[in-house]
Design a protein around this motif. Structure first.
Motif, PDB file in Angstrom:
ATOM      1  N   ALA A 175      -8.865 -21.718   6.411  1.00  0.00           N
ATOM      2  CA  ALA A 175      -9.620 -20.451   6.375  1.00  0.00           C
ATOM      3  C   ALA A 175      -9.945 -20.133   4.925  1.00  0.00           C
ATOM      4  O   ALA A 175      -9.208 -20.530   4.012  1.00  0.00           O
ATOM      5  N   HIS A 176     -11.052 -19.417   4.707  1.00  0.00           N
ATOM      6  CA  HIS A 176     -11.427 -19.029   3.357  1.00  0.00           C
ATOM      7  C   HIS A 176     -10.396 -18.047   2.796  1.00  0.00           C
ATOM      8  O   HIS A 176      -9.605 -17.466   3.538  1.00  0.00           O
ATOM      9  N   VAL A 177     -10.471 -17.854   1.490  1.00  0.00           N
ATOM     10  CA  VAL A 177      -9.481 -17.023   0.798  1.00  0.00           C
ATOM     11  C   VAL A 177     -10.072 -15.643   0.479  1.00  0.00           C
ATOM     12  O   VAL A 177     -11.212 -15.544   0.032  1.00  0.00           O
ATOM     13  N   ASP A 178      -9.292 -14.605   0.751  1.00  0.00           N
ATOM     14  CA  ASP A 178      -9.647 -13.244   0.347  1.00  0.00           C
ATOM     15  C   ASP A 178      -9.100 -13.059  -1.081  1.00  0.00           C
ATOM     16  O   ASP A 178      -7.904 -12.805  -1.267  1.00  0.00           O
ATOM     17  N   PHE A 179      -9.962 -13.228  -2.078  1.00  0.00           N
ATOM     18  CA  PHE A 179      -9.490 -13.209  -3.461  1.00  0.00           C
ATOM     19  C   PHE A 179      -9.065 -11.817  -3.924  1.00  0.00           C
ATOM     20  O   PHE A 179      -8.298 -11.711  -4.882  1.00  0.00           O
ATOM     21  N   SER A 180      -9.557 -10.759  -3.250  1.00  0.00           N
ATOM     22  CA  SER A 180      -9.069  -9.416  -3.612  1.00  0.00           C
ATOM     23  C   SER A 180      -7.584  -9.331  -3.279  1.00  0.00           C
ATOM     24  O   SER A 180      -6.789  -8.780  -4.056  1.00  0.00           O
ATOM     25  N   ALA A 181      -7.208  -9.873  -2.109  1.00  0.00           N
ATOM     26  CA  ALA A 181      -5.802  -9.837  -1.699  1.00  0.00           C
ATOM     27  C   ALA A 181      -4.938 -10.653  -2.659  1.00  0.00           C
ATOM     28  O   ALA A 181      -3.822 -10.255  -2.996  1.00  0.00           O
ATOM     29  N   VAL A 182      -5.471 -11.802  -3.111  1.00  0.00           N
ATOM     30  CA  VAL A 182      -4.723 -12.649  -4.062  1.00  0.00           C
ATOM     31  C   VAL A 182      -4.506 -11.886  -5.367  1.00  0.00           C
ATOM     32  O   VAL A 182      -3.395 -11.840  -5.919  1.00  0.00           O
ATOM     33  N   ALA A 183      -5.580 -11.251  -5.860  1.00  0.00           N
ATOM     34  CA  ALA A 183      -5.485 -10.505  -7.126  1.00  0.00           C
ATOM     35  C   ALA A 183      -4.489  -9.351  -6.998  1.00  0.00           C
ATOM     36  O   ALA A 183      -3.656  -9.138  -7.882  1.00  0.00           O
ATOM     37  N   GLU A 184      -4.562  -8.629  -5.873  1.00  0.00           N
ATOM     38  CA  GLU A 184      -3.650  -7.488  -5.679  1.00  0.00           C
ATOM     39  C   GLU A 184      -2.200  -7.946  -5.596  1.00  0.00           C
ATOM     40  O   GLU A 184      -1.300  -7.300  -6.142  1.00  0.00           O
ATOM     41  N   ALA A 185      -1.978  -9.072  -4.903  1.00  0.00           N
ATOM     42  CA  ALA A 185      -0.601  -9.577  -4.790  1.00  0.00           C
ATOM     43  C   ALA A 185      -0.064  -9.918  -6.176  1.00  0.00           C
ATOM     44  O   ALA A 185       1.083  -9.612  -6.510  1.00  0.00           O
ATOM     45  N   GLY A 186      -0.905 -10.533  -7.002  1.00  0.00           N
ATOM     46  CA  GLY A 186      -0.463 -10.930  -8.346  1.00  0.00           C
ATOM     47  C   GLY A 186      -0.231  -9.730  -9.254  1.00  0.00           C
ATOM     48  O   GLY A 186       0.822  -9.620  -9.894  1.00  0.00           O
TER      49      GLY A 186
END
Ligand SMILES: C[S@@+](CC[C@H](N)C(=O)[O-])C[C@H]1O[C@@H](n2cnc3c(N)ncnc32)[C@H](O)[C@@H]1O
Length: 397
Positions: free
Chosen positions: A304-315
């Motif tokens: 599945a494609h990546v939700d980069f907003s979620a990645v940034a928020e997690a980091g």
């Protein structure tokens, strides 16, 4: 935006005429199906799609990434950037060189190293630049892929083997660069559907001698994330809670340095775009792409494609700095791709044509250039990170 643009991975979309698996592949798949059916029965009739995807891809000895099937490259199911040739790795070597210099040394930890092509080409280029890391660590799930990575290194650059170490889990602390290409898209996702009665989770059951979807009301973590998006009834998509957990776990061990991730995906507003009504889940089998993850179990890739907003928020939620986000094309050009291209000798026709092919695939907007993104999450480094200054897209996340 165009929800039907390049579907991630380099494989042509084709929803029919999948080539039949061999008898050996069918036998392997039957064993894995039995294993999943037993788990479904033990769970009372259904398991979450994330668990199904985890077993289909990673069940020991039987899952897609665990068994011996050729996955990457022309003879496999899909091609990734490091499999196209060495150019991707040579570009990545530039920011690695700068970051290791700023840190005064350190390690590279690659997570999900596939065939070992990126590790080999990156080490070769860093050697040329006089910037080898102290250690090159690889965290990989399956023993079969670890063996393949070691084989690639042994064949192409055996002198690096003493510098390369395989890990079973994240180390207690990392100073340096944590690198992952196309890892997040391979982590198991939950599928959900918006209904008049609320958000439902799509589970997997066994009915009429085949795997089938079953709807259950979603649990709290999924509801809490999806309800605020106010998506219309009928909308079906995915959420990758494991990618967020993975980013947090890396943040916890990153003492100083950067997590550099390249993958296909978008910011949240584009991921959950009103027109993208059926999500981004895709399957790859012998360079055919289709959207049914319940068939060819263990024989096809599911992604599945990546939700980069979620990645940034997690980091950032875990204390890291969002040090860069841009398209793969802008990132590679920012890493000096043009200079590397200019140093190629047009008289060496085959090598030059090969380089041109790599540049096109990596950077053209309808190939990997636009859909693929690079994101950097750092701790204790100067900004902007090398490679990200050309077209800063952090504001879009
Ligand atoms: C799509 S492949 C990409 C391989 C390689 N990076 C490339 O670009 O060719 C995903 C890789 O991630 C690995 N992987 C998936 N989940 C992982 C995890 N939790 N930890 C380590 N590796 C993982 C898979 O075994 C596989 O090698």
């Amino acid at each position: 935006m165009n929800p039907h643009q390049h579907n991630g991975r380099t494989a042509a979309p084709e929803f029919h005429a999948l080539p039949p698996p061999t008898a050996e592949e069918q036998a392997l798949s039957a064993r894995l199906q039995q294993r999943i059916r037993e788990e479904i029965a033990a769970a009372g009739g259904a398991i979450s799609f994330a668990r199904f995807m985890e077993l289909a891809l990673y069940a020991p000895e039987l899952g897609y990434y665990a068994a011996g099937k050729q996955k990457f490259g022309a003879a496999g199911d899909f091609t990734t950037a490091p499999e196209l040739g060495s150019l991707f790795a040579r570009c990545l070597a530039r920011p690695c060189q700068d970051i290791l210099a700023e840190l005064g040394g350190g390690d590279i930890l690659e997570v999900g190293a596939g065939s070992g092509a990126l590790a080999t080409d990156l080490l070769l280029e860093l050697e040329t630049l006089g910037a080898l890391p102290e250690r090159y660590l690889i965290l990989e799930l399956g023993t079969e892929l670890r063996a393949r990575q070691a084989e690639t290194l042994r064949d192409r650059a055996p002198r690096f083997l003493e510098r390369v170490h395989w890990l079973d889990r994240l180390p207690a602390g990392v100073r340096g660069i944590v690198l992952a290409n196309e890892l997040l898209d391979a982590l198991p996702v939950e599928r959900f559907k918006v209904t008049e009665a609320g958000i439902h989770r799509l589970d997997v059951a066994w009915e009429n001698e085949r795997f089938a979807w079953r709807e259950e009301p979603a649990d709290e973590p999924v509801r809490a994330r999806i309800e605020p998006l106010a998506l219309p009834p009928g909308y079906l998509s995915e959420i990758n809670l494991r990618a967020e957990a993975w980013v947090r776990s890396v943040a916890d061990v990153l003492q100083q340095g950067v997590m550099l991730l390249v993958d296909y995906g978008f910011p949240r507003a584009e991921f959950y775009h009103p027109q993208r009504t059926h999500g981004t889940l895709m399957c790859h089998y012998r360079h055919r792409a289709h959207d049914d993850p319940l068939v060819l179990v263990g024989l096809q890739d599911i992604t599945a494609h990546v939700d980069f907003s979620a990645v940034a928020e997690a980091g950032t939620g875990a204390g890291l700095v969002l040090a860069g986000y841009t398209s793969q094309a802008a990132f590679l050009i920012g890493c000096g791709l043009e200079k590397l291209a200019a140093s190629s000798d047009p008289e060496a026709v085959r090598a030059h044509l090969d380089l041109t092919r790599q540049i096109k695939t990596l950077t053209l907007p309808h190939e990997m250039g636009e859909l693929y993104k690079a994101i950097a999450l750092s701790r204790g480094l100067r900004e902007p990170l090398p490679g990200f200054a050309l077209h800063d897209r952090r504001g879009r996340l």
